[in-house]
Design a protein around this motif. Sequence first.
Motif, PDB file in Angstrom:
ATOM      1  N   ALA A 150       9.575 -61.379 -59.403  1.00  0.00           N
ATOM      2  CA  ALA A 150      10.920 -61.111 -58.909  1.00  0.00           C
ATOM      3  C   ALA A 150      10.869 -60.235 -57.666  1.00  0.00           C
ATOM      4  CB  ALA A 150      11.759 -60.432 -59.986  1.00  0.00           C
ATOM      5  N   ASP A 151      11.874 -60.391 -56.812  1.00  0.00           N
ATOM      6  CA  ASP A 151      12.056 -59.492 -55.674  1.00  0.00           C
ATOM      7  C   ASP A 151      12.837 -58.251 -56.091  1.00  0.00           C
ATOM      8  OD1 ASP A 151      10.899 -61.291 -53.665  1.00  0.00           O
ATOM      9  OD2 ASP A 151      12.667 -62.530 -54.050  1.00  0.00           O
ATOM     10  N   TYR A 152      13.813 -58.464 -56.980  1.00  0.00           N
ATOM     11  CA  TYR A 152      14.651 -57.366 -57.468  1.00  0.00           C
ATOM     12  C   TYR A 152      14.750 -57.472 -58.987  1.00  0.00           C
ATOM     13  CZ  TYR A 152      16.052 -57.152 -52.570  1.00  0.00           C
ATOM     14  OH  TYR A 152      16.035 -57.061 -51.198  1.00  0.00           O
ATOM     15  N   ILE A 153      14.679 -56.322 -59.658  1.00  0.00           N
ATOM     16  CA  ILE A 153      14.743 -56.300 -61.125  1.00  0.00           C
ATOM     17  C   ILE A 153      15.808 -55.313 -61.570  1.00  0.00           C
ATOM     18  CG2 ILE A 153      13.501 -55.801 -63.272  1.00  0.00           C
ATOM     19  CD1 ILE A 153      10.913 -56.565 -61.848  1.00  0.00           C
ATOM     20  N   SER A 169       4.863 -55.590 -67.018  1.00  0.00           N
ATOM     21  CA  SER A 169       3.456 -55.669 -66.613  1.00  0.00           C
ATOM     22  C   SER A 169       3.069 -57.012 -65.998  1.00  0.00           C
ATOM     23  CB  SER A 169       2.547 -55.382 -67.813  1.00  0.00           C
ATOM     24  OG  SER A 169       2.660 -56.408 -68.802  1.00  0.00           O
ATOM     25  N   VAL A 170       3.901 -58.035 -66.177  1.00  0.00           N
ATOM     26  CA  VAL A 170       3.596 -59.354 -65.597  1.00  0.00           C
ATOM     27  C   VAL A 170       3.943 -59.410 -64.110  1.00  0.00           C
ATOM     28  CG1 VAL A 170       3.961 -60.504 -67.797  1.00  0.00           C
ATOM     29  CG2 VAL A 170       5.867 -60.310 -66.194  1.00  0.00           C
ATOM     30  N   GLN A 171       4.538 -58.350 -63.604  1.00  0.00           N
ATOM     31  CA  GLN A 171       4.957 -58.321 -62.210  1.00  0.00           C
ATOM     32  C   GLN A 171       3.917 -57.650 -61.314  1.00  0.00           C
ATOM     33  OE1 GLN A 171       8.491 -59.528 -61.121  1.00  0.00           O
ATOM     34  NE2 GLN A 171       7.548 -60.639 -62.822  1.00  0.00           N
ATOM     35  N   ASP A 172       3.837 -58.121 -60.073  1.00  0.00           N
ATOM     36  CA  ASP A 172       3.057 -57.433 -59.048  1.00  0.00           C
ATOM     37  C   ASP A 172       3.979 -56.380 -58.438  1.00  0.00           C
ATOM     38  OD1 ASP A 172       1.789 -56.524 -56.784  1.00  0.00           O
ATOM     39  OD2 ASP A 172       1.144 -58.508 -56.104  1.00  0.00           O
ATOM     40  N   PRO A 173       3.759 -55.084 -58.731  1.00  0.00           N
ATOM     41  CA  PRO A 173       4.692 -54.052 -58.276  1.00  0.00           C
ATOM     42  C   PRO A 173       4.896 -54.046 -56.763  1.00  0.00           C
ATOM     43  CG  PRO A 173       3.134 -53.147 -59.857  1.00  0.00           C
ATOM     44  CD  PRO A 173       2.633 -54.511 -59.500  1.00  0.00           C
ATOM     45  N   ARG A 182       7.640 -43.016 -65.112  1.00  0.00           N
ATOM     46  CA  ARG A 182       6.612 -43.862 -65.723  1.00  0.00           C
ATOM     47  C   ARG A 182       6.432 -45.152 -64.922  1.00  0.00           C
ATOM     48  NH1 ARG A 182       5.315 -41.926 -70.775  1.00  0.00           N
ATOM     49  NH2 ARG A 182       6.886 -40.576 -71.756  1.00  0.00           N
ATOM     50  N   ILE A 183       7.555 -45.726 -64.462  1.00  0.00           N
ATOM     51  CA  ILE A 183       7.484 -46.953 -63.673  1.00  0.00           C
ATOM     52  C   ILE A 183       6.777 -46.695 -62.343  1.00  0.00           C
ATOM     53  CG2 ILE A 183       8.873 -48.685 -62.466  1.00  0.00           C
ATOM     54  CD1 ILE A 183      10.957 -48.391 -64.661  1.00  0.00           C
ATOM     55  N   LEU A 184       7.108 -45.581 -61.716  1.00  0.00           N
ATOM     56  CA  LEU A 184       6.454 -45.221 -60.451  1.00  0.00           C
ATOM     57  C   LEU A 184       4.953 -45.036 -60.667  1.00  0.00           C
ATOM     58  CD1 LEU A 184       9.112 -42.718 -59.073  1.00  0.00           C
ATOM     59  CD2 LEU A 184       8.566 -44.972 -58.116  1.00  0.00           C
ATOM     60  N   ASN A 185       4.608 -44.451 -61.793  1.00  0.00           N
ATOM     61  CA  ASN A 185       3.189 -44.244 -62.109  1.00  0.00           C
ATOM     62  C   ASN A 185       2.456 -45.564 -62.326  1.00  0.00           C
ATOM     63  OD1 ASN A 185       3.630 -41.497 -61.996  1.00  0.00           O
ATOM     64  ND2 ASN A 185       3.756 -41.221 -64.216  1.00  0.00           N
ATOM     65  N   ASN A 186       3.230 -46.637 -62.582  1.00  0.00           N
ATOM     66  CA  ASN A 186       2.642 -47.966 -62.767  1.00  0.00           C
ATOM     67  C   ASN A 186       2.659 -48.805 -61.495  1.00  0.00           C
ATOM     68  OD1 ASN A 186       1.979 -48.970 -65.840  1.00  0.00           O
ATOM     69  ND2 ASN A 186       3.379 -47.227 -65.817  1.00  0.00           N
ATOM     70  N   GLY A 187       2.926 -48.169 -60.369  1.00  0.00           N
ATOM     71  CA  GLY A 187       2.763 -48.839 -59.079  1.00  0.00           C
ATOM     72  C   GLY A 187       4.016 -49.336 -58.405  1.00  0.00           C
ATOM     73  N   PHE A 188       5.170 -49.256 -59.091  1.00  0.00           N
ATOM     74  CA  PHE A 188       6.416 -49.683 -58.444  1.00  0.00           C
ATOM     75  C   PHE A 188       6.854 -48.617 -57.440  1.00  0.00           C
ATOM     76  CE2 PHE A 188       6.175 -52.048 -62.359  1.00  0.00           C
ATOM     77  CZ  PHE A 188       6.684 -53.300 -62.037  1.00  0.00           C
ATOM     78  N   LYS A 189       7.483 -49.057 -56.357  1.00  0.00           N
ATOM     79  CA  LYS A 189       7.759 -48.140 -55.243  1.00  0.00           C
ATOM     80  C   LYS A 189       9.196 -47.648 -55.187  1.00  0.00           C
ATOM     81  CE  LYS A 189       3.545 -48.631 -53.829  1.00  0.00           C
ATOM     82  NZ  LYS A 189       2.572 -47.532 -54.093  1.00  0.00           N
ATOM     83  N   ASN A 190      10.149 -48.533 -55.352  1.00  0.00           N
ATOM     84  CA  ASN A 190      11.560 -48.181 -55.167  1.00  0.00           C
ATOM     85  C   ASN A 190      12.318 -48.352 -56.479  1.00  0.00           C
ATOM     86  OD1 ASN A 190      11.384 -47.725 -52.280  1.00  0.00           O
ATOM     87  ND2 ASN A 190      11.129 -49.945 -52.092  1.00  0.00           N
ATOM     88  N   VAL A 191      12.552 -47.247 -57.160  1.00  0.00           N
ATOM     89  CA  VAL A 191      13.260 -47.260 -58.432  1.00  0.00           C
ATOM     90  C   VAL A 191      14.578 -46.506 -58.266  1.00  0.00           C
ATOM     91  CG1 VAL A 191      13.199 -46.651 -60.880  1.00  0.00           C
ATOM     92  CG2 VAL A 191      11.090 -47.317 -59.708  1.00  0.00           C
ATOM     93  N   ASN A 192      15.682 -47.203 -58.522  1.00  0.00           N
ATOM     94  CA  ASN A 192      17.009 -46.614 -58.377  1.00  0.00           C
ATOM     95  C   ASN A 192      17.695 -46.496 -59.724  1.00  0.00           C
ATOM     96  OD1 ASN A 192      17.345 -46.685 -55.288  1.00  0.00           O
ATOM     97  ND2 ASN A 192      16.783 -48.802 -55.758  1.00  0.00           N
ATOM     98  N   ILE A 193      18.501 -45.443 -59.878  1.00  0.00           N
ATOM     99  CA  ILE A 193      19.309 -45.257 -61.079  1.00  0.00           C
ATOM    100  C   ILE A 193      20.769 -45.240 -60.623  1.00  0.00           C
ATOM    101  CG2 ILE A 193      19.750 -43.836 -63.109  1.00  0.00           C
ATOM    102  CD1 ILE A 193      16.979 -42.591 -62.715  1.00  0.00           C
ATOM    103  N   PRO A 194      21.430 -46.410 -60.612  1.00  0.00           N
ATOM    104  CA  PRO A 194      22.777 -46.496 -60.037  1.00  0.00           C
ATOM    105  C   PRO A 194      23.797 -45.643 -60.771  1.00  0.00           C
ATOM    106  CG  PRO A 194      21.816 -48.682 -60.399  1.00  0.00           C
ATOM    107  CD  PRO A 194      20.950 -47.699 -61.115  1.00  0.00           C
TER     108      PRO A 194
END
Length: 465
Positions: free
Chosen positions: A205-208, A419-423, A445-457
């Motif tokens: 996915a591009d956006y999750i 985990s099936v995603q390429d962060p 935790r998500i950032l620690n797994n390699g994702f870069k842009n995590v938002n909490i709307p």
Amino acid sequence: MKIAFHGAARAVTGSKHLITLSNETQILLDCGLFQGMGDITEGLNESFGFDPAKVTYMILSHAHIDHCGLLPKLVSEGFKGTIYCTPATRDLARILLLDSAKIQMQDAEYANRKIKRVEDQEMPLYTDKDVNQTLSQFKTVPYDQDFIIDPTINLRFTDAGHIVGSAAVHLKINEDGKTTHITFSGDVGRYGDLLLKSPQTFPQADYIIMESTYGDSLHVDLEPIENMLLQIIKNTCEVKKGKVIIPAFSVGRTQELLYALNSLELKNQLPNVRYYVDSPLSLEATQVLKDHPEVYNNGVKEVFKVDNDIFDFKGLKFIESVEESKSLNGDDRPCVIISSSGMAEGGRVRHHIRNNIIDRKNTILMVGYATANSLAGRLIAGQKKVWLFGQEYDVQAEVRSIKSMSAHGDYEDLLQFLSVQDPSKVKQLFLVHGEYEVQQKFAQRILNNGFKNVNIPEYHQEFQL
């Protein structure tokens, strides 16, 4: 393309996420009722924050009321489009929405008995007529099939393993010569659930848009569910001669409890006491699960080889009438009562708790998610006094909890889902359906797994994609 979050934003209820394309096509993901948020709940359910008449398509992840409960209001206020969901979600939504309308109509009628002026009388959010019109706009799409909504929008459902029919939503949107992949997790279930298949893998996915209910918790119990149930029932009913009261949602937890108790009977271990399911909805919800064996995991399919009804066992009785429910209060014999709601915020279970909470021989057993300010949450937290029906009660009954029976995955399950995603290929990840403090911890935790842009709307916040 932009997305706005009109519910389940820094909260665990009222799921609503609106995608708007450059050509003004609008796709609404879920349309849930806000529940259990105190005095502000009514106001949140009165206004959507967008115009229902401008919504083009509606996609429903699953049938829990905090995800589908405002659909009839959406329709009554002008939504004319199609509601896409899985076949099991349609069947379950029908009984839950009709029940929701019935409750609202009864509540309005009761409130209006004391109000003389017509202009001051309360109106339900919707009626059974609104529900029936809503159901006529449903269209089902099976799991694992690409469905073309229109030339620019492709829909695919994968099993989310949360409740019967629950799905993660995957959209492929062609806009201005560019293809964008958006995944909405819905609510993610457990890996290794007693009944249901584990959440499926899904394409890049591009956006999750990701739920985060238990983003800071692990559902770790030292013993299997069956063993814990057996120990609690034997100690309460056989040793102390008391009752086990289990607040349980009509959909999901009740069926899992019945399956676990049936498994004990198959092993000749089930204590010889009466078992009551005191929730009219539970009987219908159990039938929906029976009608959709495609959701069962391999372990359940093996049980079917020796037992053709995995939700029935000796001593079980479904209670339907109010009179039968009341009669349980005057029966002192040891028994197990499973009754909704799961958070003990409404329904018949509050009466059972009131009638059994002051006796040490009884046990109140929690088996699912409960907000901190709900009655179930307060009991789990160890409060020694609680208010029920305008009266304070001492908590003398034993309070127990089986954490692993939650329908929501814990943070390890949620991370496994991702985990099936390429962060590096995920442009933005939005956390919804969670308390803000929990979401902040899960975001890390998500950032620690390699994702870069995590938002909490925030509520009604809009993002450009």
